[in-house]
Scaffold this motif. Structure first.
Motif, PDB file in Angstrom:
ATOM      1  N   TRP A   1       0.812  -1.225   0.000  1.00 44.19           N
ATOM      2  CA  TRP A   1       0.000   0.000   0.000  1.00 44.19           C
ATOM      3  C   TRP A   1       0.837   1.262   0.000  1.00 44.19           C
ATOM      4  O   TRP A   1       0.287   2.356  -0.206  1.00 44.19           O
ATOM      5  CB  TRP A   1      -0.919   0.015   1.224  1.00 44.19           C
ATOM      6  N   MET A   2       2.125   1.158   0.222  1.00 43.57           N
ATOM      7  CA  MET A   2       2.978   2.351   0.210  1.00 43.57           C
ATOM      8  C   MET A   2       2.979   3.025  -1.148  1.00 43.57           C
ATOM      9  O   MET A   2       3.233   4.226  -1.257  1.00 43.57           O
ATOM     10  CB  MET A   2       4.400   1.966   0.611  1.00 43.57           C
TER      11      MET A   2
ATOM     12  N   LEU B   1      -3.712  -6.589  -6.564  1.00 43.82           N
ATOM     13  CA  LEU B   1      -4.626  -5.483  -6.847  1.00 43.82           C
ATOM     14  C   LEU B   1      -3.959  -4.124  -6.641  1.00 43.82           C
ATOM     15  O   LEU B   1      -4.309  -3.147  -7.321  1.00 43.82           O
ATOM     16  CB  LEU B   1      -5.871  -5.593  -5.966  1.00 43.82           C
ATOM     17  N   SER B   2      -3.015  -4.042  -5.712  1.00 42.09           N
ATOM     18  CA  SER B   2      -2.287  -2.778  -5.545  1.00 42.09           C
ATOM     19  C   SER B   2      -1.461  -2.457  -6.783  1.00 42.09           C
ATOM     20  O   SER B   2      -1.284  -1.280  -7.137  1.00 42.09           O
ATOM     21  CB  SER B   2      -1.388  -2.856  -4.310  1.00 42.09           C
ATOM     22  N   LEU B   3      -0.952  -3.493  -7.453  1.00 43.20           N
ATOM     23  CA  LEU B   3      -0.237  -3.263  -8.711  1.00 43.20           C
ATOM     24  C   LEU B   3      -1.215  -2.879  -9.824  1.00 43.20           C
ATOM     25  O   LEU B   3      -0.926  -1.994 -10.651  1.00 43.20           O
ATOM     26  CB  LEU B   3       0.540  -4.519  -9.100  1.00 43.20           C
TER      27      LEU B   3
ATOM     28  N   GLU C   1      -4.875  11.397  -8.665  1.00 41.80           N
ATOM     29  CA  GLU C   1      -4.836  11.699  -7.222  1.00 41.80           C
ATOM     30  C   GLU C   1      -6.059  11.172  -6.517  1.00 41.80           C
ATOM     31  O   GLU C   1      -5.971  10.618  -5.414  1.00 41.80           O
ATOM     32  CB  GLU C   1      -4.739  13.224  -7.022  1.00 41.80           C
ATOM     33  N   HIS C   2      -7.196  11.343  -7.150  1.00 42.04           N
ATOM     34  CA  HIS C   2      -8.433  10.821  -6.552  1.00 42.04           C
ATOM     35  C   HIS C   2      -8.385   9.296  -6.435  1.00 42.04           C
ATOM     36  O   HIS C   2      -8.842   8.723  -5.444  1.00 42.04           O
ATOM     37  CB  HIS C   2      -9.639  11.246  -7.407  1.00 42.04           C
ATOM     38  N   MET C   3      -7.819   8.637  -7.437  1.00 38.15           N
ATOM     39  CA  MET C   3      -7.709   7.187  -7.401  1.00 38.15           C
ATOM     40  C   MET C   3      -6.836   6.724  -6.241  1.00 38.15           C
ATOM     41  O   MET C   3      -7.173   5.779  -5.519  1.00 38.15           O
ATOM     42  CB  MET C   3      -7.152   6.670  -8.730  1.00 38.15           C
TER      43      MET C   3
ATOM     44  N   ARG D   1      -6.308   4.239  -0.842  1.00 36.12           N
ATOM     45  CA  ARG D   1      -5.805   4.219   0.536  1.00 36.12           C
ATOM     46  C   ARG D   1      -6.890   3.799   1.520  1.00 36.12           C
ATOM     47  O   ARG D   1      -6.631   3.011   2.444  1.00 36.12           O
ATOM     48  CB  ARG D   1      -5.281   5.611   0.911  1.00 36.12           C
ATOM     49  N   VAL D   2      -8.081   4.308   1.319  1.00 35.01           N
ATOM     50  CA  VAL D   2      -9.177   3.995   2.238  1.00 35.01           C
ATOM     51  C   VAL D   2      -9.812   2.648   1.903  1.00 35.01           C
ATOM     52  O   VAL D   2     -10.054   1.811   2.781  1.00 35.01           O
ATOM     53  CB  VAL D   2     -10.232   5.120   2.198  1.00 35.01           C
ATOM     54  N   LEU D   3     -10.049   2.418   0.606  1.00 32.96           N
ATOM     55  CA  LEU D   3     -10.771   1.219   0.199  1.00 32.96           C
ATOM     56  C   LEU D   3      -9.979  -0.052   0.491  1.00 32.96           C
ATOM     57  O   LEU D   3     -10.524  -1.030   1.014  1.00 32.96           O
ATOM     58  CB  LEU D   3     -11.099   1.303  -1.295  1.00 32.96           C
ATOM     59  N   PHE D   4      -8.673  -0.058   0.207  1.00 30.96           N
ATOM     60  CA  PHE D   4      -7.862  -1.247   0.454  1.00 30.96           C
ATOM     61  C   PHE D   4      -7.773  -1.548   1.949  1.00 30.96           C
ATOM     62  O   PHE D   4      -7.863  -2.709   2.361  1.00 30.96           O
ATOM     63  CB  PHE D   4      -6.455  -1.049  -0.132  1.00 30.96           C
ATOM     64  N   ALA D   5      -7.584  -0.513   2.756  1.00 37.25           N
ATOM     65  CA  ALA D   5      -7.455  -0.721   4.203  1.00 37.25           C
ATOM     66  C   ALA D   5      -8.753  -1.267   4.796  1.00 37.25           C
ATOM     67  O   ALA D   5      -8.741  -2.232   5.578  1.00 37.25           O
ATOM     68  CB  ALA D   5      -7.062   0.585   4.886  1.00 37.25           C
TER      69      ALA D   5
END
Length: 418
Positions: free
Chosen positions: A262-263, A319-321, A388-390, A395-399
């Protein structure tokens, strides 16, 4: 008048004579007892047939089992078995062995074979042995009223059918089943209770905690022999697997790996080399971790709990990739739209060319346009869904998604154990 006291002198040799007389009397007494026991055994064997069970024309002979577990384990998931070492005592009554006297008779070695003993065997046994160091670890005790006890030390490796779908949150039950081989329930009844099974207090089973020991008696039909049923006794051990090692070596590293992936959401979307390197590295690490752990995990017919966890972590990392691929696509769309906006701003006004240049309004418009071209057009801001919006959404959705998965996973496998 003086009283005369006679003093008798006892010589040292008299003490020796008395001591030897006592020793000889003790030896004579023991030899008499031994000769009596020998005579009793010979008398018991007269007309005794060890091939016939006690009271063979009467009701079934009840054989009570007493077991002391000396060691348990290890449990092998790959071969589906477990090992144990224990002492088994079998109690029964043989009215043919009653005699007069108060002293019990203990037999060992080949002398035991002269008497009838239950032909108990262990079902689902893979390997087994009787211990014979220094001598055969077995004995037969006969009481005057005909009660008999046969004790033998046994080591077994028996089948343990394990259900590994909940691994490593699983609880396994392994059993030792005992039956008479030749005698059905019409001839022999096996009996065992929870109080007749004892476990050594210092027993440690690798990777497991022994949580419960239970017993049961039941009947089983062997159609290959006869249509009768056989009396059986079973000792069931319940083992709960230790979680500490798996939490430290599997769950914590995988959680950290997902968090590291997530970084990339905090790295500038235009820094393509940094984000791609981080994404591919975490994906490869998760894949390697999953493949290497499969070698140490037991095989199962379906997916195990740890397999579901590792697959979920791999999906989150992947999915982060994918998120960066979508972010990069948004950057391309944003650049295209910005270029199209710039081109529309720089296109000349046709109305200026067609109107009369001498008119005051035309001169004013021409001057304003020339001033705008001189100072340069103001760059318009992008108002659509940007990279930027993505990143902020990711950040919120994955966590939140990973936290929801953890809540469901640990609730299902830890709290609702059944």
């Amino acid at each position: 008048m003086r009283t005369k006291v006679r003093v008798y002198k006892v010589e040292y040799c008299d003490y020796n004579k008395m001591l030897w007389l006592m020793i000889l009397a003790l030896i004579a007494q023991r030899s008499i007892v031994a000769s009596n026991i020998t005579a009793t055994i010979q008398e018991l064997l007269t007309g005794y047939d060890h091939r016939i069970r006690p009271d063979h024309e009467g009701p079934p002979t009840t054989v009570s089992l007493i077991v002391f577990m000396e060691s348990i384990g290890p449990l092998e998931e790959r071969t589906m078995d477990f090992s144990s070492s224990f002492y088994t005592a079998m109690d029964w009554v043989d009215t043919r062995l009653t005699y007069t006297g108060e002293k019990y008779i203990i037999l060992k070695g080949d002398d035991i074979q002269k008497f009838w003993i239950p032909d108990v065997f262990f079902m689902y046994e893979k390997e087994g042995q009787h211990h014979d160091i220094i001598q055969a670890n077995q004995m037969l005790k006969i009481l005057p009223d005909g009660k008999c006890r046969y004790v033998v030390r046994v080591s077994l490796t028996t089948v343990c059918r394990m259900l590994l779908q909940r691994f490593p949150f699983d609880t396994q039950t392994c059993s030792i089943h005992m039956f008479s081989f030749a005698y059905s329930s019409l001839d022999i009844l096996l009996d065992i209770t929870d109080n007749s099974v004892a476990v050594h207090p210092d027993i440690i089973v690798a990777r497991y905690d022994l949580t419960n020991v239970s017993t049961k008696t039941y009947y089983l039909q062997f159609e290959i022999m006869t249509n009768n049923t056989w009396s059986g006794a079973a000792i069931t051990f319940t083992f709960k697997r230790h979680l500490q090692a798996y939490i430290l070596t599997v769950y914590i590293p995988s959680i950290l790996l997902v968090t590291i992936s997530w970084m990339s959401f905090w790295i500038d979307a235009h820094a393509a080399p940094a984000r791609i390197t981080l994404g591919i590295t975490t994906v490869l690490t998760a894949t390697t971790m999953t493949a290497s752990m499969q070698d140490s995990f037991p095989d199962a017919t379906g997916a195990k709990a740890v397999d579901i966890w590792m697959a979920a972590c791999l999906i989150f990392v992947f999915l982060s990739l994918i998120e960066y691929a979508m972010t990069n696509y948004l950057i391309v769309l944003q650049d295209r739209k910005m270029k199209s906006n710039d081109a529309s701003e720089l296109k000349p006004d046709d109305s200026i060319c067609t109107n009369d240049s001498t008119s005051p309004s035309a001169n004013e418009k021409s001057g304003a346009h020339a001033k705008e071209l001189t100072n340069g057009p103001s760059k318009p801001e992008y108002t659509g869904f940007s990279a930027e919006h993505m990143d902020k959404l990711a950040r919120v959705l994955f966590a939140l998604t990973f936290l929801a998965f953890n809540a469901y996973y640990w609730t299902f496998y830890v709290i609702f154990e059944s």
